[in-house]
Design a protein around this motif. Sequence first.
Motif, mmCIF file in Angstrom:
data_model
loop_
_atom_site.group_PDB
_atom_site.id
_atom_site.type_symbol
_atom_site.label_atom_id
_atom_site.label_comp_id
_atom_site.label_asym_id
_atom_site.label_seq_id
_atom_site.Cartn_x
_atom_site.Cartn_y
_atom_site.Cartn_z
ATOM 1 N N UNK A 119 14.162 2.180 -2.789
ATOM 2 C CA UNK A 119 13.727 1.566 -4.042
ATOM 3 C C UNK A 119 12.941 2.585 -4.878
ATOM 4 N N UNK A 120 11.991 3.264 -4.249
ATOM 5 C CA UNK A 120 11.165 4.228 -4.970
ATOM 6 C C UNK A 120 12.006 5.383 -5.516
ATOM 7 N N UNK A 121 13.002 5.809 -4.772
ATOM 8 C CA UNK A 121 13.852 6.917 -5.209
ATOM 9 C C UNK A 121 14.699 6.562 -6.424
ATOM 10 N N UNK A 122 14.992 5.289 -6.610
ATOM 11 C CA UNK A 122 15.820 4.854 -7.733
ATOM 12 C C UNK A 122 15.023 4.567 -9.006
ATOM 13 N N UNK A 123 13.698 4.618 -8.935
ATOM 14 C CA UNK A 123 12.888 4.379 -10.128
ATOM 15 C C UNK A 123 13.099 5.509 -11.127
ATOM 16 N N UNK A 124 13.059 5.196 -12.435
ATOM 17 C CA UNK A 124 13.239 6.248 -13.436
ATOM 18 C C UNK A 124 12.097 7.256 -13.388
ATOM 19 N N UNK A 171 0.833 -1.205 0.000
ATOM 20 C CA UNK A 171 0.000 0.000 0.000
ATOM 21 C C UNK A 171 0.869 1.257 0.000
ATOM 22 N N UNK A 172 1.925 1.249 0.783
ATOM 23 C CA UNK A 172 2.846 2.385 0.883
ATOM 24 C C UNK A 172 3.460 2.712 -0.481
ATOM 25 N N UNK A 173 3.844 1.663 -1.240
ATOM 26 C CA UNK A 173 4.440 1.876 -2.560
ATOM 27 C C UNK A 173 3.393 2.081 -3.656
#
Length: 69
Positions: A44-49, A11-13
């Motif tokens: 993980x979220x910060x590294x997404x394009x 849910x957070x992501x």
Amino acid sequence: PRLMPAPSAAHYLGVSQSTLFKLPIPRRMIGAKRLYDKLDLDAYASELPIEGQLEEVANSCDGLFGANG
């Protein structure tokens, strides 16, 4: 909470649990519990394009044939 079970972490992501389980995000162990660390989820979220900021060279014919201009 910093440590979250899979439903909360998904849910957070903003993804399903089945998608979460396929992602390369480590889980922490407390006894028999498997929990996701908020810091790992954030990393993980910060590294997404970011849409619109992908390298155009990798997608262009010029980049494929070495004709960078």
